[in-house]
Enzyme design. Structure first.
Site, mmCIF file in Angstrom:
data_model
loop_
_atom_site.group_PDB
_atom_site.id
_atom_site.type_symbol
_atom_site.label_atom_id
_atom_site.label_comp_id
_atom_site.label_asym_id
_atom_site.label_seq_id
_atom_site.Cartn_x
_atom_site.Cartn_y
_atom_site.Cartn_z
ATOM 1 C CE LYS A 70 -3.906 -2.199 2.344
ATOM 2 N NZ LYS A 70 -5.108 -1.806 1.616
ATOM 3 C CG ASP A 106 -8.306 -0.128 2.354
ATOM 4 O OD1 ASP A 106 -9.131 -0.982 1.959
ATOM 5 O OD2 ASP A 106 -7.085 -0.248 2.216
ATOM 6 N N GLY A 129 -1.147 -1.725 14.830
ATOM 7 C CA GLY A 129 -0.616 -1.639 13.477
ATOM 8 C C GLY A 129 -0.234 -0.218 13.135
ATOM 9 C CB SER A 130 2.337 1.687 12.491
ATOM 10 O OG SER A 130 3.401 0.743 12.333
ATOM 11 C CG MET A 133 -6.229 -1.783 7.191
ATOM 12 S SD MET A 133 -7.529 -1.109 6.121
ATOM 13 C CE MET A 133 -7.719 -2.471 4.954
ATOM 14 C CE LYS A 157 11.735 6.215 9.860
ATOM 15 N NZ LYS A 157 12.750 5.864 8.820
#
Length: 272
Positions: A70, A106, A129-130, A133, A157
């Site tokens: 993505k 999305d 998550g990072s 999505m 990071k």
């Protein structure tokens, strides 16, 4: 009506680390129902640049982009739509005479689901998550009016970057967090992966929460969603996200928005 492939058939594809049949079944069902001269096929690749070059060179109409491509695809496109530029993440490419414009449907899907489930914006959330999505989720939450939340990511990071960009707090783990809504935007629980049988959150965290949202679309019922259902929680599934973002892709590819009843039939067929 029977459709026959020919030299003018428009081709749309998807690229993912672990392709599923959902998009292929969903789009081709609608092509058949609406008698459109289109074909959809799912692929994976170990050479993203070459694959995107093929989309341009072969005149494919569109390309869906899934994890882990993505963000990596951004340097390979000609233009970012505002939906992709705002969060620096892409899930849809539309090719017009080889000119690739990138979108993010999305975000649209997540925003619609938060509204449909009427999740109160005063709830505290924890988003795991990072990646691409997670960005779509974080900005959908921000624009929906959620004030308190945590970006939980082992990658310090990117986790801190997303927290700073969206205005939420960063933590490397769930220690000390009491969240009303838990959202998984990682591959944990995804079919075919190393953590396919795992949950992104502990049973204790699920027990404390009210809403469980897992963006993993395959399987439709992940271990996290399965457990949350046994606890009587409100659940939002990745299959729902996938269906809504897929119909937005369909509109971008074809210029046609199917009626709601047809959309629901296509989504049910794709899940079956």
């Amino acid at each position: 009506m029977t459709r026959y492939l020919n030299k003018d058939t428009q081709v749309c594809i998807s690229l993912a680390a672990r392709p599923s049949n959902f998009g292929t079944r969903f789009h081709n069902y609608l092509y058949d129902a609406l008698d459109l001269d289109y074909l959809y096929k799912a692929f994976t690749t170990t050479d993203l640049a070459a694959a995107i070059g093929g989309v341009k060179a072969l005149g494919f109409r569109g390309c869906a982009i899934s994890m882990p491509f993505k963000e990596a695809v951004i340097p390979l496109v000609d233009e970012l739509d505002s939906s992709a530029a705002a969060i620096n993440s892409v899930n849809t490419l539309v090719s017009t005479d080889g000119y690739l414009k990138a979108y993010n449907t999305d975000y649209i899907a997540i925003a619609k689901l938060l509204q449909a489930y009427r999740v109160p914006t005063d709830k505290v959330f924890a988003l795991r998550g990072s990646g691409g999505m997670a960005k779509a989720v974080a900005f959908a939450l921000k624009n929906a009016g959620f004030k308190q939340g945590f970006i939980v990511a082992t990658n310090e990071k990117t986790g801190k970057q997303l927290a700073d960009q969206s205005g939420y707090q960063y933590q490397p783990d769930m220690h000390g967090i009491k969240a009303d809504m838990l959202i998984n935007a990682t591959p944990v629980g995804m079919s075919g992966g190393k953590a396919a049988d795992s949950m992104a959150f502990t049973e204790a965290a699920v027990s404390q929460a009210e809403v469980i949202f897992d963006v993993v679309a395959l399987p439709a019922i992940t271990p996290l969603i399965s457990y949350a259902k046994t606890q009587g929680k409100t659940v939002i599934t990745g299959a729902e996200v996938f269906a809504i973002q897929a119909v937005e892709q369909f509109v971008l590819y074809t210029g046609i928005r199917p009626e709601q009843a047809l959309f629901e039939k296509a989504a049910a067929y794709a899940r079956g």
